[in-house]
Scaffold this motif. Structure first.
Motif, PDB file in Angstrom:
ATOM      1  N   UNK A  30       0.849  -1.186   0.000  1.00 36.14           N
ATOM      2  CA  UNK A  30       0.000   0.000   0.000  1.00 36.14           C
ATOM      3  C   UNK A  30       0.891   1.245   0.000  1.00 36.14           C
ATOM      4  N   UNK A  31       0.299   2.385  -0.240  1.00 34.11           N
ATOM      5  CA  UNK A  31       1.067   3.621  -0.255  1.00 34.11           C
ATOM      6  C   UNK A  31       1.677   3.900   1.120  1.00 34.11           C
ATOM      7  N   UNK A  32       0.957   3.564   2.182  1.00 33.26           N
ATOM      8  CA  UNK A  32       1.486   3.760   3.531  1.00 33.26           C
ATOM      9  C   UNK A  32       2.711   2.906   3.796  1.00 33.26           C
ATOM     10  N   UNK A  33       2.656   1.655   3.347  1.00 35.06           N
ATOM     11  CA  UNK A  33       3.800   0.753   3.529  1.00 35.06           C
ATOM     12  C   UNK A  33       4.971   1.194   2.647  1.00 35.06           C
ATOM     13  N   UNK A  34       4.677   1.632   1.425  1.00 32.61           N
ATOM     14  CA  UNK A  34       5.735   2.142   0.539  1.00 32.61           C
ATOM     15  C   UNK A  34       6.390   3.367   1.165  1.00 32.61           C
TER      16      UNK A  34
ATOM     17  N   UNK B 118       6.559   4.078   4.381  1.00 34.46           N
ATOM     18  CA  UNK B 118       7.347   3.633   5.534  1.00 34.46           C
ATOM     19  C   UNK B 118       8.680   3.031   5.101  1.00 34.46           C
ATOM     20  N   UNK B 119       8.656   2.224   4.057  1.00 35.25           N
ATOM     21  CA  UNK B 119       9.878   1.532   3.619  1.00 35.25           C
ATOM     22  C   UNK B 119      10.865   2.439   2.897  1.00 35.25           C
ATOM     23  N   UNK B 120      10.391   3.548   2.349  1.00 27.96           N
ATOM     24  CA  UNK B 120      11.284   4.408   1.565  1.00 27.96           C
ATOM     25  C   UNK B 120      11.621   5.728   2.237  1.00 27.96           C
ATOM     26  N   UNK B 121      10.865   6.104   3.265  1.00 28.01           N
ATOM     27  CA  UNK B 121      11.090   7.397   3.899  1.00 28.01           C
ATOM     28  C   UNK B 121      10.527   8.560   3.095  1.00 28.01           C
ATOM     29  N   UNK B 122       9.672   8.263   2.127  1.00 27.13           N
ATOM     30  CA  UNK B 122       9.007   9.287   1.318  1.00 27.13           C
ATOM     31  C   UNK B 122       7.549   9.303   1.752  1.00 27.13           C
ATOM     32  N   UNK B 123       7.020  10.471   2.092  1.00 28.55           N
ATOM     33  CA  UNK B 123       5.644  10.541   2.579  1.00 28.55           C
ATOM     34  C   UNK B 123       4.656  10.118   1.491  1.00 28.55           C
ATOM     35  N   UNK B 124       3.499   9.654   1.921  1.00 29.86           N
ATOM     36  CA  UNK B 124       2.448   9.262   0.976  1.00 29.86           C
ATOM     37  C   UNK B 124       2.055  10.443   0.101  1.00 29.86           C
ATOM     38  N   UNK B 125       2.010  11.625   0.686  1.00 29.46           N
ATOM     39  CA  UNK B 125       1.668  12.830  -0.086  1.00 29.46           C
ATOM     40  C   UNK B 125       2.690  13.051  -1.204  1.00 29.46           C
ATOM     41  N   UNK B 126       3.968  12.898  -0.896  1.00 29.93           N
ATOM     42  CA  UNK B 126       5.004  13.101  -1.922  1.00 29.93           C
ATOM     43  C   UNK B 126       4.977  11.972  -2.947  1.00 29.93           C
ATOM     44  N   UNK B 127       4.660  10.762  -2.540  1.00 31.40           N
ATOM     45  CA  UNK B 127       4.549   9.662  -3.501  1.00 31.40           C
ATOM     46  C   UNK B 127       3.465   9.997  -4.521  1.00 31.40           C
ATOM     47  N   UNK B 128       2.317  10.468  -4.035  1.00 27.98           N
ATOM     48  CA  UNK B 128       1.238  10.854  -4.958  1.00 27.98           C
ATOM     49  C   UNK B 128       1.686  11.988  -5.862  1.00 27.98           C
ATOM     50  N   UNK B 129       2.441  12.953  -5.303  1.00 26.56           N
ATOM     51  CA  UNK B 129       2.918  14.088  -6.098  1.00 26.56           C
ATOM     52  C   UNK B 129       3.933  13.613  -7.145  1.00 26.56           C
ATOM     53  N   UNK B 130       4.825  12.712  -6.781  1.00 21.80           N
ATOM     54  CA  UNK B 130       5.791  12.181  -7.751  1.00 21.80           C
ATOM     55  C   UNK B 130       5.078  11.446  -8.879  1.00 21.80           C
TER      56      UNK B 130
ATOM     57  N   UNK C 140      -0.145   0.719  -9.816  1.00 22.49           N
ATOM     58  CA  UNK C 140      -1.172  -0.266 -10.137  1.00 22.49           C
ATOM     59  C   UNK C 140      -2.274  -0.070  -9.109  1.00 22.49           C
ATOM     60  N   UNK C 141      -3.527  -0.190  -9.554  1.00 18.41           N
ATOM     61  CA  UNK C 141      -4.656   0.006  -8.642  1.00 18.41           C
ATOM     62  C   UNK C 141      -5.360  -1.319  -8.369  1.00 18.41           C
ATOM     63  N   UNK C 142      -5.778  -1.470  -7.138  1.00 14.55           N
ATOM     64  CA  UNK C 142      -6.575  -2.652  -6.785  1.00 14.55           C
ATOM     65  C   UNK C 142      -7.990  -2.451  -7.322  1.00 14.55           C
ATOM     66  N   UNK C 143      -8.815  -3.478  -7.242  1.00 14.23           N
ATOM     67  CA  UNK C 143     -10.205  -3.370  -7.692  1.00 14.23           C
ATOM     68  C   UNK C 143     -10.940  -2.265  -6.948  1.00 14.23           C
ATOM     69  N   UNK C 144     -10.559  -2.042  -5.699  1.00 11.26           N
ATOM     70  CA  UNK C 144     -11.206  -0.994  -4.908  1.00 11.26           C
ATOM     71  C   UNK C 144     -10.552   0.376  -5.094  1.00 11.26           C
ATOM     72  N   UNK C 145      -9.530   0.453  -5.966  1.00 11.03           N
ATOM     73  CA  UNK C 145      -8.912   1.740  -6.291  1.00 11.03           C
ATOM     74  C   UNK C 145      -7.692   2.114  -5.477  1.00 11.03           C
ATOM     75  N   UNK C 146      -7.270   1.254  -4.569  1.00 11.10           N
ATOM     76  CA  UNK C 146      -6.086   1.562  -3.766  1.00 11.10           C
ATOM     77  C   UNK C 146      -4.820   1.392  -4.595  1.00 11.10           C
ATOM     78  N   UNK C 147      -3.854   2.290  -4.347  1.00 10.11           N
ATOM     79  CA  UNK C 147      -2.566   2.188  -5.025  1.00 10.11           C
ATOM     80  C   UNK C 147      -1.783   1.016  -4.449  1.00 10.11           C
ATOM     81  N   UNK C 148      -1.062   0.323  -5.338  1.00 13.86           N
ATOM     82  CA  UNK C 148      -0.195  -0.773  -4.924  1.00 13.86           C
ATOM     83  C   UNK C 148       1.162  -0.583  -5.586  1.00 13.86           C
TER      84      UNK C 148
END
Length: 157
Positions: A7-11, A13-25, A35-43
């Motif tokens: 998930x974006x939260x786990x990504x 945590x593992x990279x030290x990049x905030x979820x907000x910045x991941x979305x911005x990148x 990649x999106x799950x059926x429910x729309x979550x980022x993976x």
């Protein structure tokens, strides 16, 4: 067998990049859309984590978003000559040295003004007088290139 998608939260945590910045990148194209799950979550997969760590390290070294995009393109091109990478690094070194000189100049100015201020109960203050002086040319500001919503047009390498 590939690892389970994160998930974006786990990504984050593992990279030290905030979820907000991941979305911005992702929005700016530094990171491919997740990649999106059926429910729309980022993976995210291991390749995404590796790219995020690359981006974080480049940001830690002060590279702008445009500079990181150039470096990512070179990193992904296994047939690239290293001369382009070195040129980008040398440009960054020159920019950092210029910004350091600007910051040192600002510190000297503030030290001079602070030394001239009595710092007592009287209202006279050379620091405020200097800040309020309308006839002075503005001091150069440190570069803020590469922050979201800022910076010059992208340079080609």
């Amino acid at each position: 067998m590939s690892a389970a998608p994160l998930t974006i939260g786990e990504a984050a945590r593992r990279t030290g990049v905030s979820a907000k910045m991941i979305r911005w990148y992702e929005a700016t194209g530094l990171l491919p859309p997740a990649v999106r799950s059926e429910s729309g979550y980022r993976h995210y997969g291991e390749a995404d984590l590796h790219t995020l760590r690359f981006i974080r390290r480049a940001r830690d070294l002060g590279f702008s978003v445009d500079g990181i995009a150039d470096l990512l393109a070179l990193w992904r091109d296994r047939a690239r000559p290293s001369a382009g990478v070195k040129a980008i690094a040398q440009e960054q070194i020159a920019d950092l040295r210029r910004r350091i000189a600007e910051l040192e100049g600002m510190a000297r100015t503030l030290e001079h003004l602070s030394d001239a201020c009595c710092g007592d109960d009287r209202p006279e203050c050379p620091i405020l007088d200097d800040l309020a002086a309308a006839d002075r040319a503005p001091m150069p500001r440190p570069s803020r290139r590469g922050l979201p919503g800022r910076g010059p047009a992208r340079k080609s390498v």
